[in-house]
Structure formats: C-alpha cells, structure tokens
Design a protein around this motif. Structure first.
Motif, short mmCIF file in Angstrom:
data_model
loop_
_atom_site.label_atom_id
_atom_site.label_comp_id
_atom_site.label_asym_id
_atom_site.label_seq_id
_atom_site.Cartn_x
_atom_site.Cartn_y
_atom_site.Cartn_z
N ASP A 162 0.75 -1.33 0.08
CA ASP A 162 -0.08 -0.17 0.02
C ASP A 162 0.87 1.40 -0.10
OD1 ASP A 162 -2.19 -1.57 0.09
OD2 ASP A 162 -2.46 -1.51 2.02
N ALA A 163 1.91 1.47 0.70
CA ALA A 163 2.82 2.23 1.01
C ALA A 163 3.36 2.55 -0.60
CB ALA A 163 3.79 2.24 1.86
N GLU A 164 3.97 1.69 -1.12
CA GLU A 164 4.61 1.66 -2.62
C GLU A 164 3.51 2.27 -3.53
OE1 GLU A 164 6.03 -2.17 -3.45
OE2 GLU A 164 7.66 -1.98 -2.13
N ARG A 165 2.16 1.72 -3.39
CA ARG A 165 1.32 2.23 -4.32
C ARG A 165 0.91 3.64 -4.11
NH1 ARG A 165 -2.23 -0.72 -2.44
NH2 ARG A 165 -2.05 -2.79 -3.97
N VAL A 166 1.12 4.41 -2.90
CA VAL A 166 0.51 5.67 -2.55
C VAL A 166 1.95 6.53 -2.92
CG1 VAL A 166 0.52 7.25 -0.69
CG2 VAL A 166 -0.64 5.12 -0.52
N ASP A 167 3.06 6.14 -3.08
CA ASP A 167 4.22 6.59 -3.14
C ASP A 167 4.42 6.87 -4.91
OD1 ASP A 167 5.23 7.06 -0.89
OD2 ASP A 167 6.33 5.26 -0.93
N ARG A 168 3.88 5.56 -5.68
CA ARG A 168 3.93 5.77 -6.96
C ARG A 168 2.83 6.61 -7.39
NH1 ARG A 168 3.93 0.72 -7.34
NH2 ARG A 168 1.64 0.20 -7.49
N ARG A 169 1.70 6.52 -6.87
CA ARG A 169 0.67 7.60 -7.27
C ARG A 169 1.07 8.93 -7.04
NH1 ARG A 169 -4.83 6.96 -8.00
NH2 ARG A 169 -6.27 8.78 -7.76
N ARG A 170 1.70 9.41 -5.97
CA ARG A 170 2.22 10.60 -5.80
C ARG A 170 3.07 11.20 -6.84
NH1 ARG A 170 2.97 13.90 -1.22
NH2 ARG A 170 4.99 15.33 -1.47
N ASP A 171 4.27 10.21 -7.07
CA ASP A 171 5.07 10.56 -8.23
C ASP A 171 4.51 10.89 -9.56
OD1 ASP A 171 7.14 9.99 -6.28
OD2 ASP A 171 7.44 8.13 -6.90
N GLN A 172 3.35 10.21 -9.93
CA GLN A 172 2.58 10.08 -11.09
C GLN A 172 2.09 11.43 -11.13
OE1 GLN A 172 0.19 6.71 -11.38
NE2 GLN A 172 1.56 5.49 -12.20
N ALA A 173 1.48 11.86 -10.28
CA ALA A 173 0.64 13.46 -10.21
C ALA A 173 1.70 14.26 -10.26
CB ALA A 173 -0.14 13.11 -8.65
N LEU A 174 2.82 14.09 -9.30
CA LEU A 174 3.74 15.33 -9.48
C LEU A 174 4.31 15.44 -11.01
CD1 LEU A 174 6.00 14.92 -6.26
CD2 LEU A 174 4.52 16.72 -6.74
N GLU A 175 4.46 14.31 -11.49
CA GLU A 175 4.77 14.21 -13.04
C GLU A 175 3.55 15.04 -13.96
OE1 GLU A 175 5.64 10.44 -14.25
OE2 GLU A 175 7.58 10.48 -12.88
N ALA A 176 2.45 14.75 -13.53
CA ALA A 176 1.41 15.24 -14.30
C ALA A 176 1.38 16.75 -14.13
CB ALA A 176 0.08 14.74 -13.88
N VAL A 177 1.66 17.22 -12.74
CA VAL A 177 1.37 18.79 -12.70
C VAL A 177 2.45 19.42 -13.30
CG1 VAL A 177 1.81 20.35 -10.58
CG2 VAL A 177 0.23 18.40 -10.36
N THR A 178 3.70 18.80 -13.39
CA THR A 178 4.95 19.64 -13.55
C THR A 178 4.88 19.42 -15.32
OG1 THR A 178 6.35 18.57 -11.96
CG2 THR A 178 7.35 19.29 -14.21
N ALA A 179 4.37 18.64 -16.01
CA ALA A 179 4.19 18.45 -17.26
C ALA A 179 3.12 19.53 -17.76
CB ALA A 179 3.72 16.91 -17.92
#
Length: 226
Positions: free
Chosen positions: A107-124
């Motif tokens: 669950d922690a890995e899934r949350v971290d992966r989703r956070r990274d994806q969200a940050l990439e989307a915001v930056t893009a």
C-alpha cells in the motif's frame, strides 16, 4: 417321595393361581391383533432405552471417579494438547502479522507511485501551459502586426501542437489529483484567452493574467503535496 404338608400345598396352589393370570396375559399379548402388539413392542422398546440410559449414566458416573494415576495421565495429555494448540496459534498469528506487514508495504509503495505520477502530471501541465501561452502570444503579435500568411500559418501550426500537448497532463491531473482540477482548468482557459486580442495592450494584459493563473496552479499543487 415325601408327602407335601398342607402349608406347602397351599403355597403351591397360591403360586399356581398367581402364574395363571400372567400366562394368560402373555398368551393374550402374543395372540393380540397387530396394532396392540405394536403398542406393546413400543412400550418394550422404550423400557429397554430407559434401561440403557440408566446403565450409561451409571457408567459415566463411575468413570469420573478415576484413580490418581489416570487423572495424572489425563492432565498430561491435556497439557500436551494445550501446548500444540498454542504453537499452532502462534504460527497463525505470525502469519497474519507478516501478511499485514507485506500488505502495508504494498500500500505504501502504491501511494508513493501515485504521488510520483501526480507530480509528473503537474509538472508536465505547467510546462505545457507556459509553452502554449508563448506560442499564442507570438501568433497574436504576428496577426496584429500584419505578418504575411506563411508566417501566420507556421505560428498557427505551432499553436495547435502546443495546445494539444496540454490535454494529456490536464486529464492526468484531474484523475490523479482532483483537488487541483479547478486551478488547472483556470490556467488553461487563461492561456486560451489570448486568442483574437483586439490590440497589443490587451494582449499583454491577457498574457499576464495567464501567467498569474499558471502560478496559482503551481502554488496550489505545492500546498497539496507539502
């Protein structure tokens, strides 16, 4: 042979008189119709069951009075059973804890992966907004300055490409971070508003509004991920 005395004869006669009704009753029971015989059989079966229950209860009461050695053996067996059950329970609890730990890690890995994806989307999205805003401003400047059709066509093609580049990160932000969707939409609409500006002053003001909207989006994202 001895002659029986009067008392013996009387007793024999009395026994014979008592046995006669019993023989008659037994004869009547055996020769009775089938329903009556069935009733008698049921009563005999019930009486047999009652006798068995009494014998069982008596045997159980006697079996509870075990010798000291038998009680010690029973206690030892009970202790062995309890020890085995304790070992099994410990193994089950350890397995559950390990499963829970593994699941928490996933669950922690899934949350971290989703956070990274969200940050990439915001930056893009922030980068795409800036690129589109610049292309929109250049195209509108050329139009207001009366540039030739070839330059306008080149600027228009670049404008369409930069606008298309906004959609993918914009959708990702809406899906991954719904709280930032309003700010993202406002920044995109502010960039689109530069189109068909009536004059250069209005174009400059609209450009500044678009920059402000993009900064507001980035600030909202920073607060969200802080």
């Amino acid at each position: 042979m001895r002659r029986r005395t009067g008392a013996q004869a009387t007793a024999s006669a009395s026994d014979t008189s008592r046995e006669a009704p019993q023989r008659n009753r037994l004869h009547n029971d055996l020769t009775a119709p089938e329903p009556i015989q069935a009733s008698l059989s049921s009563r005999m079966l019930i009486a047999a069951q009652v006798a068995v229950q009494r014998l069982t209860f008596t045997g159980a009461r006697r079996s509870t009075r075990l010798p000291v050695r038998s009680r010690k053996g029973s206690f030892a067996m009970l202790a062995t059973v309890i020890a085995v059950l304790g070992t099994l329970l410990g193994a089950v609890v350890a397995g559950l804890i390990q499963h829970r730990t593994t699941r928490s890690g996933r669950d922690a890995e899934r949350v971290d992966r989703r956070r990274d994806q969200a940050l990439e989307a915001v930056t893009a999205l922030a980068s795409a907004l800036a690129t589109h805003r610049r292309a929109q401003f250049v195209r509108e400047e050329l139009r207001l300055a009366g540039a030739d059709e070839a330059r306008l066509e080149t600027a228009r093609a670049e404008l369409h490409a930069t606008r298309a580049a906004i959609e993918t990160p914009r959708v990702l932000v809406a899906v991954l971070v719904p709280a930032l969707a309003p700010a993202a939409d406002a920044a995109a609409q502010a960039s689109y508003a530069l189109r068909d500006a009536p004059d250069t002053d209005t174009l400059a003001a609209l450009r500044q509004d678009a920059i402000t909207a993009t900064k507001a989006f980035v600030a909202a994202a920073a607060r969200h991920f802080a």
